[in-house]
Design an enzyme around this catalytic site. Structure first.
Site, PDB file in Angstrom:
ATOM      1  N   ARG A 142     -46.169  32.057 -84.686  1.00  0.00           N
ATOM      2  CA  ARG A 142     -45.249  32.805 -84.065  1.00  0.00           C
ATOM      3  C   ARG A 142     -43.968  33.426 -84.965  1.00  0.00           C
ATOM      4  NH1 ARG A 142     -44.719  33.306 -78.655  1.00  0.00           N
ATOM      5  NH2 ARG A 142     -45.488  31.020 -78.428  1.00  0.00           N
ATOM      6  N   ARG A 176     -49.894  37.871 -72.547  1.00  0.00           N
ATOM      7  CA  ARG A 176     -48.609  37.030 -72.319  1.00  0.00           C
ATOM      8  C   ARG A 176     -47.722  37.086 -71.127  1.00  0.00           C
ATOM      9  NH1 ARG A 176     -44.937  36.405 -75.366  1.00  0.00           N
ATOM     10  NH2 ARG A 176     -44.700  33.988 -75.351  1.00  0.00           N
ATOM     11  N   TYR A 205     -48.077  33.673 -68.910  1.00  0.00           N
ATOM     12  CA  TYR A 205     -47.078  32.729 -68.868  1.00  0.00           C
ATOM     13  C   TYR A 205     -45.704  33.425 -68.358  1.00  0.00           C
ATOM     14  CZ  TYR A 205     -49.692  31.330 -73.072  1.00  0.00           C
ATOM     15  OH  TYR A 205     -50.606  30.772 -74.088  1.00  0.00           O
ATOM     16  N   CYS A 254     -57.616  46.302 -62.819  1.00  0.00           N
ATOM     17  CA  CYS A 254     -57.550  46.209 -61.291  1.00  0.00           C
ATOM     18  C   CYS A 254     -57.068  44.685 -60.630  1.00  0.00           C
ATOM     19  CB  CYS A 254     -58.760  46.487 -60.661  1.00  0.00           C
ATOM     20  SG  CYS A 254     -59.253  48.366 -61.105  1.00  0.00           S
TER      21      CYS A 254
HETATM   22  C1  LIG Z   1     -50.685  26.560 -82.273  1.00  0.00           C
HETATM   23  C2  LIG Z   1     -50.057  25.778 -83.227  1.00  0.00           C
HETATM   24  C3  LIG Z   1     -49.060  25.857 -84.085  1.00  0.00           C
HETATM   25  C4  LIG Z   1     -48.198  27.202 -84.274  1.00  0.00           C
HETATM   26  O1  LIG Z   1     -47.377  27.297 -83.090  1.00  0.00           O
HETATM   27  P1  LIG Z   1     -46.319  28.527 -82.963  1.00  0.00           P
HETATM   28  O2  LIG Z   1     -45.522  28.271 -81.714  1.00  0.00           O
HETATM   29  O3  LIG Z   1     -46.961  29.667 -83.025  1.00  0.00           O
HETATM   30  O4  LIG Z   1     -45.646  28.297 -84.549  1.00  0.00           O
HETATM   31  C5  LIG Z   1     -49.044  25.021 -85.112  1.00  0.00           C
HETATM   32  N1  LIG Z   1     -49.697  23.983 -85.307  1.00  0.00           N
HETATM   33  C6  LIG Z   1     -50.796  23.604 -84.272  1.00  0.00           C
HETATM   34  C7  LIG Z   1     -51.465  22.516 -84.467  1.00  0.00           C
HETATM   35  C8  LIG Z   1     -50.883  24.496 -83.368  1.00  0.00           C
HETATM   36  O5  LIG Z   1     -51.820  24.336 -82.697  1.00  0.00           O
END
Ligand SMILES: *Cc1c(COP(=O)(O)O)cnc(C)c1O
Length: 419
Positions: free
Chosen positions: A276, A312, A316, A343
């Protein structure tokens, strides 16, 4: 720092040096638009924060966005990769990452997938005892690390917390040492330890707690005679999604987390896996207003992106800031819900947003759309996957063509007797 915002010129939003209306006109909507320089800056921010204290590798968690052009940019920067499926491993190899730069962390991995991953030569981060036993048969002598369940969780919602006790991920704390010893007995070569506590956390404390748990385990494993080369603290660095929300202090996180490892362990190399943080605010979603509807108690801005394009909010209840890029900076006069063409009542991008008087044809801009945006999009309602565009130095290039409807029929088979 607070949430990233953009400049206005003649009432239009400027993204990475380009008028968003011009991008929408050239490439159509909905489309995701990536700011190349911001991807590079975000990567460097994490790397620089940690590398002052310890030898550092930043492994981009590519499930956030697997576009090959985005991967190339990060490959050029020197990033490694956190991959969670054979599909991601192969995509990153295709993008030019060396196998040594890729770490695979699966959960409930099938034997078939494990074989395929082992053949590529990437480092495998094991999630369970059973996966370890399978790998020992498939690839004797393989270097491995283990994902452990630290009993510490963090995240923007319950669905994305992964490190808590009882989670489906990792080896429970109590069984870690015996598992490392067993790995050695089976002829594997354990070289690292890994945890990932969740996604979108805004506080430093859970990462410090995680580092403390990992330090204790590293020492227990060391006392049992196994010296580890690296510690991987996973991803999960949050990003501000609301205008006045503060960014997590990366420098504070780096100094405190590294301090825990330096004071308490012999491990001198740290790996991070931000997804992220690297891509989220480098991307906006452009979507055109198709209709403005007065529905008695509410006004709607109808747009051409629904939860097929950005799931999202629906999945969430995530908040994404939204602005009218065609009337950017104009006085806000009305309150709207922003909803897409799917829909289902659950199809929305934003509730109760105060905006200027939106008109049909306006280009609406959804902020912070880079992480888990395109990569979670779908063909629901038989809508084609949207385009992706890369902007660099005021120039825009297509990096994914908009899908066509007939491409959705390609893998379907109507038996002869029904034709
Ligand atoms: C999804 C994931 C991340 C990354 O998470 P972010 O919140 O996008 O930084 C890192 N390591 C593993 C093993 C993941 O599954």
């Amino acid at each position: 720092m607070t949430m990233r915002d953009f400049d206005s010129k003649d009432g239009k939003m400027i993204f990475a040096g380009m008028n968003v209306e011009d991008i929408a006109k050239e490439f159509g909507t909905p489309c995701y638009v990536v700011d190349e320089q911001r991807v590079r800056e975000n990567y460097r921010n994490v790397y620089n924060a940690f590398s002052r204290y310890m030898e550092t590798e930043v492994h981009y968690a590519c499930k956030a966005n697997t576009n090959l052009a985005v991967l190339r940019i990060l490959q050029q920067e020197g990033a490694g990769i956190d991959a969670v499926s054979i599909g991601e491993v192969r995509t990153c190899l295709k993008a030019g990452f060396a196998p040594e730069k890729i770490m695979y962390t699966g959960v409930f991995v099938s034997e078939e997938e494990l074989k395929e991953v082992a053949e590529t030569g990437v480092l495998i981060n094991l999630d369970s005892v059973s996966e370890m036993e399978k790998l020992a048969r498939i690839k004797p002598g393989a270097p491995v690390s283990f994902r452990i369940t630290p009993g510490v969780g963090s995240g923007h919602g319950d669905k994305v917390i992964t490190g808590n006790k009882g989670a489906k991920f990792g080896i429970p704390k109590e069984h870690v040492v015996e598992t490392y010893l067993r790995a050695q007995d089976l002829g594997l070569n354990p070289i690292g330890i890994h945890a990932h506590i969740g996604s979108g956390g805004q506080h430093v404390e859970p990462f410090i707690e995680e580092a403390e748990v990992l330090s204790e385990l590293i020492n227990q494993i060391g006392e049992a005679g196994i010296q580890l080369q690296f510690v991987d603290i996973g991803g999960g660095i949050g990003v501000p999604y609301r205008p006045n929300e503060d960014e997590m202090d990366l420098n504070e996180m780096a100094s405190e987390v590294c301090d825990v490892f330096e004071q308490n362990t012999d491990v001198r190399k740290i790996i991070l896996e931000p997804g992220r943080y690297i891509i989220c605010d480098a991307v906006v979603l452009l979507t055109t207003c198709t209709d403005v509807k007065d529905a008695d108690t509410k006004k709607y801005v109808g747009v051409d992106a629904g939860f097929n394009t950005l799931i999202r909010p629906a999945m969430y209840d995530s908040y994404h800031y939204i602005q009218d890029g065609s009337k950017f900076g104009k006085a806000c006069t009305s309150r709207y819900d922003i909803a897409g063409p799917i829909c289902e009542t659950g199809d929305y991008l934003g509730h109760d947003r105060v905006l200027p008087d939106v008109e049909e044809g306006d280009v609406m801009v959804v902020y912070n759309a880079g992480a888990y945006g395109f990569s979670m999009s779908s063909n629901y309602n038989s809508r084609p996957l949207c385009a992706e565009v890369l902007v660099n130095e005021g120039k825009a290039e297509l990096i994914r063509e908009r899908e066509q409807v007939d491409e959705q029929w390609r893998h379907q088979i109507v038996p002869k007797r029904l034709q």
